[in-house]
Design an enzyme around this catalytic site. Structure first.
Site, PDB file in Angstrom:
ATOM      1  N   HIS A 111       0.810  -1.224   0.000  1.00  0.00           N
ATOM      2  CA  HIS A 111       0.000   0.000   0.000  1.00  0.00           C
ATOM      3  C   HIS A 111       0.845   1.276   0.000  1.00  0.00           C
ATOM      4  O   HIS A 111       1.932   1.311   0.561  1.00  0.00           O
ATOM      5  CB  HIS A 111      -1.021   0.005   1.140  1.00  0.00           C
ATOM      6  CG  HIS A 111      -0.449   0.015   2.528  1.00  0.00           C
ATOM      7  ND1 HIS A 111      -0.175   1.188   3.209  1.00  0.00           N
ATOM      8  CD2 HIS A 111      -0.125  -0.996   3.372  1.00  0.00           C
ATOM      9  CE1 HIS A 111       0.277   0.884   4.417  1.00  0.00           C
ATOM     10  NE2 HIS A 111       0.335  -0.430   4.534  1.00  0.00           N
ATOM     11  N   ASP A 140       6.179   0.810   6.757  1.00  0.00           N
ATOM     12  CA  ASP A 140       4.754   0.548   6.529  1.00  0.00           C
ATOM     13  C   ASP A 140       4.182   1.631   5.625  1.00  0.00           C
ATOM     14  O   ASP A 140       3.713   2.634   6.110  1.00  0.00           O
ATOM     15  CB  ASP A 140       4.049   0.518   7.888  1.00  0.00           C
ATOM     16  CG  ASP A 140       2.578   0.172   7.789  1.00  0.00           C
ATOM     17  OD1 ASP A 140       2.147  -0.277   6.723  1.00  0.00           O
ATOM     18  OD2 ASP A 140       1.859   0.381   8.777  1.00  0.00           O
ATOM     19  N   GLU A 174      -5.071   1.653   2.633  1.00  0.00           N
ATOM     20  CA  GLU A 174      -4.970   0.514   3.556  1.00  0.00           C
ATOM     21  C   GLU A 174      -5.129   0.954   5.002  1.00  0.00           C
ATOM     22  O   GLU A 174      -5.760   0.279   5.818  1.00  0.00           O
ATOM     23  CB  GLU A 174      -3.619  -0.191   3.369  1.00  0.00           C
ATOM     24  CG  GLU A 174      -3.531  -1.572   4.022  1.00  0.00           C
ATOM     25  CD  GLU A 174      -3.169  -1.550   5.495  1.00  0.00           C
ATOM     26  OE1 GLU A 174      -3.443  -2.535   6.191  1.00  0.00           O
ATOM     27  OE2 GLU A 174      -2.642  -0.522   5.990  1.00  0.00           O
ATOM     28  N   GLU A 175      -4.565   2.111   5.323  1.00  0.00           N
ATOM     29  CA  GLU A 175      -4.574   2.569   6.726  1.00  0.00           C
ATOM     30  C   GLU A 175      -5.947   3.062   7.171  1.00  0.00           C
ATOM     31  O   GLU A 175      -6.144   3.367   8.344  1.00  0.00           O
ATOM     32  CB  GLU A 175      -3.512   3.653   6.932  1.00  0.00           C
ATOM     33  CG  GLU A 175      -2.082   3.196   6.635  1.00  0.00           C
ATOM     34  CD  GLU A 175      -1.542   2.156   7.622  1.00  0.00           C
ATOM     35  OE1 GLU A 175      -2.305   1.714   8.507  1.00  0.00           O
ATOM     36  OE2 GLU A 175      -0.364   1.787   7.481  1.00  0.00           O
ATOM     37  N   GLU A 199       3.408  -6.264   3.622  1.00  0.00           N
ATOM     38  CA  GLU A 199       3.525  -5.449   4.829  1.00  0.00           C
ATOM     39  C   GLU A 199       4.878  -5.753   5.472  1.00  0.00           C
ATOM     40  O   GLU A 199       5.495  -6.768   5.183  1.00  0.00           O
ATOM     41  CB  GLU A 199       2.387  -5.793   5.803  1.00  0.00           C
ATOM     42  CG  GLU A 199       1.005  -5.393   5.324  1.00  0.00           C
ATOM     43  CD  GLU A 199       0.704  -3.909   5.524  1.00  0.00           C
ATOM     44  OE1 GLU A 199       1.594  -3.154   5.968  1.00  0.00           O
ATOM     45  OE2 GLU A 199      -0.430  -3.502   5.225  1.00  0.00           O
ATOM     46  N   HIS A 389       3.095   3.487  12.751  1.00  0.00           N
ATOM     47  CA  HIS A 389       1.935   4.074  13.419  1.00  0.00           C
ATOM     48  C   HIS A 389       2.380   4.785  14.705  1.00  0.00           C
ATOM     49  O   HIS A 389       1.570   5.041  15.577  1.00  0.00           O
ATOM     50  CB  HIS A 389       0.863   3.033  13.779  1.00  0.00           C
ATOM     51  CG  HIS A 389       0.254   2.370  12.575  1.00  0.00           C
ATOM     52  ND1 HIS A 389      -1.069   2.000  12.522  1.00  0.00           N
ATOM     53  CD2 HIS A 389       0.766   2.046  11.383  1.00  0.00           C
ATOM     54  CE1 HIS A 389      -1.317   1.446  11.346  1.00  0.00           C
ATOM     55  NE2 HIS A 389      -0.214   1.458  10.635  1.00  0.00           N
TER      56      HIS A 389
HETATM   57 ZN   LIG Z   1       0.731  -1.283   6.337  1.00  0.00          ZN
END
Ligand SMILES: [Zn+2]
Length: 418
Positions: A111, A140, A174-175, A199, A389
């Site tokens: 992604h 990510d 995706e997030e 991922e 994140h």
């Molecule tokens: Zn991801």
């Protein structure tokens, strides 16, 4: 696992008899040195992508990411397409198709969006520190995209075309639950034999080894609504039916409901009620974060909630609960497990250990790819990283060569006619 997979074993036994074993080992060495040569260009690609801020709502940044990745896929020889997502911010997916000379249909997904807001680079710039490279979204999932682009470069240079179709799909949401791309991923995956999802894998520390992933939670949203009756809060409160009080009662009695249903988790996370101070509230509503590792978890949870809410505290109020499905859970098949074990054997070829992780609480698009069970799906072919994140997200550059080797060797093996 220490086995060489059956097809290879067959070939090497034959090779032994014919005295060509060294040719086989040399082929692996060739791929390994190609991976080593691809390390510096991959880092350059990573840097270019980190410099493009692409939060899930940053349509302009996501367009630049799509332009960048589409250009690179075209240069590798793919026919490319921009597919509009069906919901959400309105950014495009990039879908690339390579036509080969073999029989198998292979698909790679990663992604383009990150969880970060615009201007994050000002406080968290791209920077290199030893074997770590820091940057928002670098693990990510820009690391996953980089593995795809550079493994395909290695295979193109090696003249590999042993597949009927090779599809690459990069999505921009995706997030935020892949709300506008999940169905497209599921539909595309069903047209393929194998889907490798890219991922990140956890870096060391805390992880001891790189890994592949066989399971991830699905997500859903619970919505509880209470209908009461409004009344003057000062003059005639008894004529009202307090929706806020009833909601509180319902939240308390359902807060642990998922604990009796293995494979489900529910947490009430939002609530609102009433509009003004001097009125008994007529409406109240709460929202729950739900995680599932069971395909039928939603149905079970719904039934349990429907039963529980019959127990009312405030008479004449009416409570309803609705569960809205999000990303499906990812539960790899036995064929998926076999593929991950093949990954372990590939890592062993370069003297590295690969772990197989059974389940993570984070959701992934492997859930959409695996939903129908048609394709063999395995997750976490991206780079080793940490801090996603969060702050100070980084990748470990020591994972680049093993991951390129794994991806390219895996594609070669999966391309072989079964
Ligand atoms: Zn991801």
């Amino acid at each position: 696992m220490t086995f060489r997979f059956i097809p290879l074993l067959g070939v090497s036994l034959l090779g032994l008899a014919a005295g060509v074993t060294s040719a086989l080992a040399a082929a692996d060495e060739k791929l390994k040195s190609a991976a080593e040569q691809e390390k510096a260009p991959l880092i350059e690609t990573l840097r270019d992508m980190v410099m493009i801020e692409s939060g899930s709502s940053d349509v302009e940044g996501l367009k630049r990411m799509a332009d960048f990745t589409e250009g690179r896929l075209r240069a590798l020889g793919a026919a490319t397409e921009r597919r509009k997502t069906t919901a959400g911010a309105g950014a495009d997916m990039v879908i690339a198709t390579f036509k080969g000379t073999g029989t198998r249909k292979l698909m790679l997904i990663a992604h383009m969006d990150t969880v970060y807001q615009r201007a994050v680079l000002a406080s968290e710039p791209y920077r290199v520190d030893g074997n770590r490279i820091y940057g928002p979204g670098i693990a990510d999932d820009k690391g996953g995209i980089a593995v795809v682009l550079h493994a395909l470069k290695m295979l193109k240079d090696a003249g590999w075309q042993d597949y009927a179709r090779l599809t690459v799909a990069f999505n921009p949401d995706e997030e935020v639950g892949s709300i506008g791309s999940g169905e497209i991923i599921a539909e595309l995956a069903d047209q393929h034999d194998v889907v490798l999802s890219c991922e990140p894998t956890a870096a060391s520390p805390p992880a001891k080894n790189d890994s592949l992933l066989l399971g991830a939670s699905g997500t859903a949203t619970g919505i509880m609504k209470v209908k009461g009756r409004a009344a003057h809060a000062g003059a005639a409160p008894d004529r009202g039916r307090n929706a806020l009080i009833e909601l509180s009662h319902q939240l308390l009695q359902t807060q642990d409901i998922a604990k009796s249903i293995p494979g489900t988790q529910l947490n009430w996370t939002t609530a609102k009620a009433g509009t003004v101070r001097n009125q008994i509230p007529e409406d109240a509503e709460a929202g729950a974060d739900i995680r599932l590792t069971l395909p039928d978890g939603i149905a079970k949870l719904q039934a349990a909630l429907d039963e529980k809410i019959k127990n009312r505290l405030v008479p004449d109020t009416e409570t309803t609960v609705k569960i809205v499905a999000g990303r499906p859970p990812f539960v790899a098949s036995e064929r998926g497990r076999a593929l991950a074990e093949m990954g372990q054997a590939i890592y062993a070829e370069i003297d590295r250990k690969l772990d197989i992780t059974e389940i993570t609480g984070g959701a992934t698009d492997a859930g959409y790819a695996n939903r129908s069970g048609k394709a063999v799906v395995v997750e976490s072919f991206g780079l080793a990283g940490f801090g996603y994140h969060a702050r100070d997200e980084f990748i470990d550059t020591n994972s680049i060569v093993p991951r390129l080797y794994l991806m390219s060797r895996m594609l070669i093996e999966q391309g072989k006619k079964k």
